[in-house]
Each structure stands twice: as structure tokens, then as C-alpha cells.
Design a protein around this motif. Structure first.
Motif: not given
Length: 613
Positions: A139-150
Motif C-alpha cells: 500500500l505504501d508503494r502504491d501511494i508513493i507511485a500515485e503521488r509521483l504519477q500525479q
């Protein structure tokens, strides 16, 4: 050999040991037959001798395996307590190959306890995944990936938020809120909310600023079942400062509000000395900027529930009409009636540079993440696109071309006339007597992304522009209708309702326009950025003096991946509801004057929380 041994899962129950002994016997027999076949090349008699010896060795291994199993069971009972290996790690052990007796002799009790502990930890992780349905690290990795994509999408400068199709329309009346009646003593000129949807700020012609708490209506944890608890409450009051003449006369400023009505409460004389015309808040919500008719840009520290005056920035020679922060930074753009634009850095409260170009007072300014800005030039009927780093500008001219206008603008007398005349005649033929209103002033502007912008003027026309085109690529005439009034000499006269406010969701496909027809209109921009169409309306009687669109829930927060597992589990089970928040300042009078007045209107702010699917 020892490395291969420790990498294999081992069973530890008596039942598994019996199965292992049987498997050992079968493996021993199988190995004997293979060796006998291999030795058949050397002679049958020698192979038979070897086979007899292997049989005797198998019997010895069977007896030794039984004794070893009994010793391991006694040692496991002494070290492991009630630990049952049938429940932990049995799935991995069932399909694994058994080790040899020599490998069993190499494992010490300490190594065995370490192996048991590792198996127990693996079982806990498996149980956690089965119970919660997800892994916290994933979940941490998904959130970080989502922020980077944003972040990548925002830095591209292109529209990437498709919000219009997810809005739940029509908007229920229970989702529209107003600020308390007892507020400003003058007409409200601007309203702005922090980007996380927590705080609301309103300014007025009385020179004061009010701070409100929006957590009761914007927070997902708010109790929606009790309407009485969902209210906008006042948090702080920033009073008007004393002018120089009042200071010389020895006057003391009095504040009258709510509980202190009728009692004079002295306040610190820091702030604006005249009307406040616009507000802007930084992306982190810590700094509030205010534009005053006293030629000063006020800087406020608004962390927490209160607020503190930092400094007044000067430099303009006339009233400051509009201000805008560059997203993600503390850089502030200000436009003034002195026809200039200034850039400030509020992190150091310092001046950077001045931009020139407009021929009339600048009515509106907007900016996004890039080092770009757009302005509306009022009566010079131009929209200017400023490239700050290149120290250049693009000029977009509204209205129609004429020889008189070309001369006044410094262009060639016949420039654009040949192209404009046929278009004018064709429009007149298509209208068939319908009145056509000419745009005389561009009063509002808003950026969609780094290459697309919107404008509105006194003709009531909304225009969509691309920086690669000289003319609007799409427009809607009379977006807020016509106002009809009776004249003693001319009869019924219709005049367009001009656009008083305009705002777009940054990099989104939704924008709002306001006038004085009693409604805020929401529009959807086509995904190809070639047109727009109406979505819905929000009741807002009076003049709409400012607009703002924010969507706090679209961007994941920095604290979400730091929450404990139980909290993240609850959020995973019940996703946080997403919403679009529309903030508008409504008043009885226009923002820049008092030539019209609606007695039935209310001064304050309107906040509409539109849920998304």
C-alpha cells in the motif's frame, strides 16, 4: 551441505516423522536399485553383494531414523512449548524433500529455534494478508507511485483531471452552505478556501478579513445525519488598520462582532486601510495574500486557527485589483489598475520583477504551476499570456476588428478588416434580426492548463482560447442571459449580464462562471479542448464577485502512507468520499463599484460540496 539443509522447510510432528521415515525407506530402496543397475556393468555377482549390503544399511537407517524422531519430539516439547508445527508451515513442508541423516546431525538447537521463529513470522504475515486483504508495504508503494504519477502529470502542464463525468448531479440543497449572517459590515468582495478544504477566508469593502472553519462540511468524518452540526463556523477576525490621518487624530480602532457587539474592543492597527478587492492562499495553506485599494499587498501567516499580519508589500501606483499564487510555490502575481504586473516571493517577502504591456487597468489575473500567467486587460480588450522566464507575452484580442481600433492599438489601419467584414455580414444574416452585442471589455480570465485559457467580458460571452490561435476556438454568447428593463423613451431595452467571475479546476475539465442573474453556472470542457457545454447551476442571489474550484480528495495526502495498519485497513474498507468544492463570494454590490445594488441579496460566501462517484 549445511546451506542446502537450512533452505528446506522441515516438519516437526511425530506424524510427519513417521511419514518421513517411510519416505526414507522408499528413497533408500530406490537408491539401492539405481546403484545396483549401475554396477551391473562390472559383474552380476558384485552387484548382488552390493544389493545385500544396501539392504542391511536400509534396515540400520530405519532404526536410526525412529530413534532420531523420538529424540526430536522430546527436544521440541522442551523448547517449543505448545507450538504445533502441523498448523504452521505444514503447507510448505508437505511437498519438500526430506533431508538425510547426516544433515539432521548438523542442525543445532539454536539453529532450530531460529528456523521455527522464521516460520512463525511468515505465518503471521500470511494471516495478516488473509485478514486485511492487502499488505501495508504494498500500500505504501502504491501511494508513493500515485503521488509521483500525479506530480508528473501536473508538471506536463496539460489537462489530466476528468471530473465532470463523475459529479453526482443535480446538487442537493443539503450540500449548499452559506456563511453566518453576522459577518462583514460591507459588501463581500472575495472568498477563498485552503486547498485541503479546511479553512475559508472572506474579504470585504470594510477592510477586514474573516476566517471560517469548513471541517464540519468538508471532512469525510463529519456527521451527515445531523444537519445542525454541518455548519460553517467563524474562527478568527482580521480587522482593518487605522489610516495615517486616523492615527494623527489619535483615534482607536473598534471591532464589533458577535459577542463583542456594543463593546469597543481595541485591536492592533495592522492590515489594510481601505477596501480589500481580492484574496489568494498558498498551496500549503500557510500564507494568505490580500489585494487592497490602498495599493498594498497584505501578507498574513494563517497557520492554525488564528492569523498574524506579516508585512504589507508596496510598489504599485494604483489599487491592486487581482492576485494569484503560482501553484506549489510562494511566488505571487499581482495586477493593478496602474497597468502593471508584479511578481513577489512571499517566502522572503521580497519583490522580483515588473511586467508591462496592458493599455488599461488590469481586471483579473490567474496562474498555475508553470512560470506563466494570464491577465484580462479590461477596456483594452486583450488577454495577455505572459512567459515570465522568456520575458515575453502573447496578445489575444477580443471583440471585433475595426479601423479605429487598429489605429488606437498601433496596428495597420486595414489589418483584419477584409476578413472581419464578411464574417460580420454572415452573422447578421444568420441572426435575422437578433441583437448582437459587441464586447467592449474583458473582465475575467482563468487558466485550464498551460496552453488553454478562458475569458469573459461585458458582452456576456465566454471564450475558449488556445495559445496557438489568434481567435477564440469556441465561445458561448449571452452565457448568463439578458437583463431587460423599461425605458420611457426607448421602451424595453435588453442588456447582457456581464461575466463577473470565472474560475477553473486546475488542470481539470470543469469551470464555473458567475454574473448577477442569481446563479453560478458549471461547465464541462470537452476532452479534446475544443468546446464546452453546461453542466448544472447553483443558486447564488446577488453579484458573484469571486469563484474558486478545489478538489482536496483527488490528490493523496502525505500522511496517508504513514498511518498505522488498523487505520489504513479502515480506510481501505471504506474509501474516502471524493467531492468537488465550489466557493463563491456573493454581495449586494459589484466588486469594483456601487452602480447597482440588490437589496434582497445577502453578503457572504456560498460553499457547495458536490460529491463524486
Amino acid at each position: 551441505m549445511s546451506d542446502a539443509f537450512f533452505s528446506k522447510p522441515r516438519p516437526f510432528s511425530k506424524r510427519k516423522r513417521d511419514d518421513a521415515a517411510a519416505a526414507s525407506r522408499q528413497a533408500s530402496r530406490h537408491g539401492t536399485s539405481v546403484r545396483g543397475a549401475a554396477l551391473s556393468r562390472g559383474g552380476k555377482e558384485r552387484a548382488n553383494g552390493r544389493k545385500g549390503a544396501a539392504g542391511a544399511g536400509a534396515n540400520g537407517a530405519r532404526n536410526k531414523g525412529k530413534r532420531r524422531a523420538e529424540e526430536d519430539d522430546e527436544e521440541l516439547d522442551a523448547d517449543g512449548g505448545d507450538f504445533d508445527s502441523d498448523d504452521v508451515g505444514s503447507d510448505e513442508a508437505e511437498g519438500a524433500e526430506e533431508g538425510t541423516d547426516e544433515e539432521d546431525d548438523l542442525e543445532t538447537p539454536a539453529q532450530k529455534r531460529l528456523r521455527l521463529s522464521q516460520m512463525y513470522l511468515k505465518s503471521l504475515e500470511k494471516d495478516k494478508e488473509e485478514e486485511y486483504g492487502f499488505d501495508a508495504a504494498d500500500l505504501d508503494r502504491d501511494i508513493i507511485a500515485e503521488r509521483l504519477q500525479q506530480d508528473v502529470l501536473e508538471h506536463t502542464g496539460k489537462m489530466h483531471l476528468s471530473v465532470a463525468s463523475t459529479l453526482q448531479l443535480p446538487i442537493p440543497s443539503t450540500s449548499i452552505f452559506r456563511t453566518p449572517a453576522k459577518g462583514h459590515r460591507g459588501s463581500v468582495t472575495a472568498a477563498v478556501a485552503s486547498h485541503d478544504g479546511r479553512w475559508l477566508y472572506t474579504s470585504s469593502k470594510d477592510g477586514a478579513i474573516l476566517k471560517y472553519d469548513l471541517s464540519a462540511i468538508t471532512s469525510p468524518s463529519s456527521d451527515s445525519s445531523s444537519p445542525d452540526s454541518r455548519r460553517i463556523t467563524r474562527a478568527a477576525y482580521f480587522a482593518k488598520a487605522l489610516s495615517e490621518s486616523q492615527k494623527r487624530n489619535g483615534e482607536k480602532h473598534k471591532r464589533f462582532d458577535g459577542k463583542d457587539k456594543g463593546k469597543g474592543k481595541e485591536t492592533v492597527s495592522e492590515g489594510h486601510t481601505d477596501e480589500i478587492l481580492d484574496l489568494a492562499i498558498s498551496h500549503d495553506g500557510k500564507t494568505l495574500a490580500s489585494a487592497g485599494r490602498d495599493k498594498v499587498i497584505g501578507c498574513w501567516n494563517v497557520e492554525g486557527e488564528g492569523g498574524k499580519w506579516l508585512r504589507g508589500l508596496g510598489g504599485h501606483k494604483d489599487a491592486v485589483g487581482s492576485i494569484a499564487f503560482r501553484l506549489g510555490t510562494n511566488e505571487l502575481y499581482s495586477s493593478s489598475f496602474d497597468r502593471t504586473i508584479k511578481l513577489f516571493d512571499l517566502s522572503t517577502l521580497s519583490y522580483i520583477e515588473t511586467l508591462f504591456g496592458h493599455q488599461d487597468s488590469i481586471q483579473s489575473i490567474d496562474a498555475l504551476r508553470g512560470e506563466l500567467a494570464v491577465t484580462a486587460g479590461g477596456r483594452d480588450k486583450t488577454v495577455r499570456y505572459w512567459k515570465v522566464t522568456e520575458e515575453s507575452q502573447l496578445v489575444f484580442r477580443g471583440g471585433g476588428a475595426s479601423r479605429l481600433r487598429n489605429v488606437s492599438d498601433g496596428a495597420l489601419e486595414d489589418e483584419g478588416i477584409e476578413e472581419e467584414e464578411p464574417k460580420r455580414r454572415r452573422r447578421q444574416a444568420e441572426a435575422k434580426g437578433r441583437v448582437k452585442f459587441v464586447e467592449g471589455s474583458i473582465d475575467c480570465v482563468a487558466m485550464v492548463d498551460d496552453s488553454t485559457l478562458l475569458s469573459g467580458g461585458d458582452s456576456g460571452t465566454l471564450c475558449l482560447w488556445l495559445i496557438t490561435k489568434k481567435k477564440p476556438i469556441f465561445k458561448v454568447d449571452l452565457a448568463h442571459g439578458i437583463n431587460e428593463h423599461a425605458s420611457e423613451t426607448e421602451g424595453i431595452i435588453g442588456t447582457p449580464r456581464w461575466i463577473t467571475a470565472l474560475s477553473c479546476l486546475p488542470y481539470g475539465d470543469v469551470f464555473a462562471s458567475g454574473s448577477w442573474d442569481g446563479q453560478i453556472r458549471l461547465w464541462k470542457i470537452d476532452e479534446r479542448l475544443r468546446s464546452f457545454s453546461p453542466l448544472t447551476t447553483i443558486e447564488a442571489p446577488g453579484f458573484v464577485n469571486s469563484l474558486q474550484l478545489i478538489a482536496p480528495s483527488l490528490r493523496p495526502t502525505k500522511e496517508s502512507h504513514l498511518a498505522p495498519v488498523s487505520t489504513v485497513k479502515d480506510k481501505k474498507a471504506e474509501p474516502e468520499p471524493k467531492s468537488l468544492i465550489v466557493v463563491a463570494a456573493t454581495s449586494k454590490e459589484p466588486r469594483l463599484g456601487r452602480w447597482m445594488r440588490f437589496k434582497e441579496a445577502k453578503d457572504g460566501a456560498v460553499v457547495a460540496v458536490i460529491p463524486m462517484q
